[in-house]
Design an enzyme around this catalytic site. Structure first.
Site, PDB file in Angstrom:
ATOM      1  N   GLN A 172       0.809  -1.212   0.000  1.00 23.62           N
ATOM      2  CA  GLN A 172       0.000   0.000   0.000  1.00 23.62           C
ATOM      3  C   GLN A 172       0.841   1.261   0.000  1.00 23.62           C
ATOM      4  O   GLN A 172       0.348   2.355  -0.291  1.00 23.62           O
ATOM      5  CB  GLN A 172      -0.942   0.019   1.200  1.00 23.62           C
ATOM      6  CG  GLN A 172      -0.251   0.142   2.547  1.00 23.62           C
ATOM      7  CD  GLN A 172      -1.221  -0.017   3.691  1.00 23.62           C
ATOM      8  OE1 GLN A 172      -1.486  -1.125   4.138  1.00 23.62           O
ATOM      9  NE2 GLN A 172      -1.742   1.097   4.182  1.00 23.62           N
ATOM     10  N   CYS A 207      -5.276   0.619   3.913  1.00 19.40           N
ATOM     11  CA  CYS A 207      -5.236  -0.810   4.212  1.00 19.40           C
ATOM     12  C   CYS A 207      -6.600  -1.452   4.044  1.00 19.40           C
ATOM     13  O   CYS A 207      -6.725  -2.614   3.658  1.00 19.40           O
ATOM     14  CB  CYS A 207      -4.727  -1.032   5.632  1.00 19.40           C
ATOM     15  SG  CYS A 207      -5.678  -0.152   6.889  1.00 19.40           S
ATOM     16  N   HIS A 231      -5.790  -1.315  11.792  1.00 20.08           N
ATOM     17  CA  HIS A 231      -5.229  -1.804  10.532  1.00 20.08           C
ATOM     18  C   HIS A 231      -6.094  -2.916   9.962  1.00 20.08           C
ATOM     19  O   HIS A 231      -6.542  -3.811  10.690  1.00 20.08           O
ATOM     20  CB  HIS A 231      -3.812  -2.328  10.793  1.00 20.08           C
ATOM     21  CG  HIS A 231      -3.049  -2.693   9.559  1.00 20.08           C
ATOM     22  ND1 HIS A 231      -3.004  -1.901   8.437  1.00 20.08           N
ATOM     23  CD2 HIS A 231      -2.281  -3.784   9.268  1.00 20.08           C
ATOM     24  CE1 HIS A 231      -2.248  -2.468   7.520  1.00 20.08           C
ATOM     25  NE2 HIS A 231      -1.804  -3.616   7.994  1.00 20.08           N
TER      26      HIS A 231
END
Length: 322
Positions: free
Chosen positions: A122, A128, A265
């Site tokens: 990324q 994410c 995340h």
């Protein structure tokens, strides 16, 4: 059940300070390893970053001397401060998946069944959530239709803002699923390539190849139910990833009591198994193949100390239905 996942990889977005300091033993005592590290990752030499490097190197060496169930290594995070933004959790569970009548295997790895694409990167964009979303869709489509496509994270980053996502400033897997359903599908990365920045939506310049009918959240805080979901296919999950031991992970079954349920995340669970009596989840990250075990981490499964699992992995899973 889910809420906005902000800055999935905020640390990579940090800008390195430039300096004209000459690298020598006066400015950078015992600098040889740092110079090698900086050259490997094409980083600017900086004294403040060097001090962070030294502290983290000592941490890694100390942790590896403790004979833990996992090992750490020096990687591209070792000379920067690591900040990730937490987000709040909700209680609702959309189309809540709770049980499966199928007999599930003791272990499964969807990588071996051609249902997982290569590990992606990324970069400096905090999206994410987009990589987690495409991963579960790629898997669900491949399992049903026997074709594995590499789908476009950039399209989700650019085009799903009206569904509550904020591009490189954060988003949510469920919001990505909603967008794809209403948009009539998602394009491939080949047709809508990744640039790692926010950009104008160009969905009319590509063809939607992969479609989903709906999506379902998995009953939260239940690793048994999550295992049943992963037996069906890869599952999008949110975890806490701002722990030093996590960002320097290299191999083994990861478990650290500091890695809790402060979710920050989005990643993808692609299987589960057992290694020397330790149950684990196989988790695909989006920090490039240079991180972890070729881009993957084995996270402790059936954590006796937490209903939400190690790093909160069972807090709010979800997956698409094709």
């Amino acid at each position: 059940m889910l809420s906005i996942l902000k800055f999935g990889l905020f640390a990579i977005g940090l800008v390195y300070n430039s300096t004209n300091d000459v690298i020598n033993d006066t400015v950078f005592p015992n600098h040889t390893d740092y110079v090698t590290f900086a050259e490997k990752y094409n980083k600017t030499y900086d004294f403040n970053n060097y001090l962070i490097y030294k502290d983290n190197l000592n941490y890694i060496n100390d942790m590896n001397s403790k004979n833990l169930t996992y090992n750490l290594e020096v990687n591209f995070f070792v000379d920067i401060k690591f900040n990730m933004v937490k987000f709040n959790k909700k209680n609702e569970c959309h189309n809540c998946f709770t049980e499966s009548t199928d007999i599930i295997p003791k272990s499964i790895d969807w990588r071996s069944k051609n249902a997982v694409t290569h590990v992606k990167n990324q970069g400096r964009c905090g999206n994410c959530w987009a990589f987690s979303s495409t991963g579960s869709i790629e898997g669900a489509w491949a399992i049903k239709n026997h074709n594995l496509y590499n789908l476009s994270e950039q399209m989700l980053t650019d085009c799903s803002r009206n569904y509550g996502n904020n591009g490189c400033r954060g988003g949510l897997m469920d919001n990505a699923f909603k967008y794809i359903i209403d948009n009539g599908g998602l394009c491939t990365e080949k047709e809508y390539p990744y640039i790692g920045n926010d950009s104008i939506c160009k969905k009319n310049q590509c063809n939607n190849l992969v479609k989903i009918k709906s999506y379902t959240d998995v009953k939260p805080n239940d690793e048994t139910i999550l295992k049943r979901a992963v037996a069906i296919g890869p599952v999008s999950v949110a975890i806490q990833a701002n722990v030093s031991s996590f960002r320097f992970y290299k191999s083994g079954v990861y478990q650290d009591p500091e890695c809790g349920d402060q979710l920050d995340h989005g990643v993808l669970v692609v299987g589960y198994g057992t290694d020397q009596d330790l149950d684990y989840w196989i988790v695909k990250n989006s920090w490039s193949p240079e991180w972890g075990d070729n881009g993957y981490i084995k996270i402790l499964r059936n954590d006796a100390n937490s209903d939400s699992g190690m790093c909160g992995i069972a807090s709010q899973p979800s997956f698409p239905i094709v």
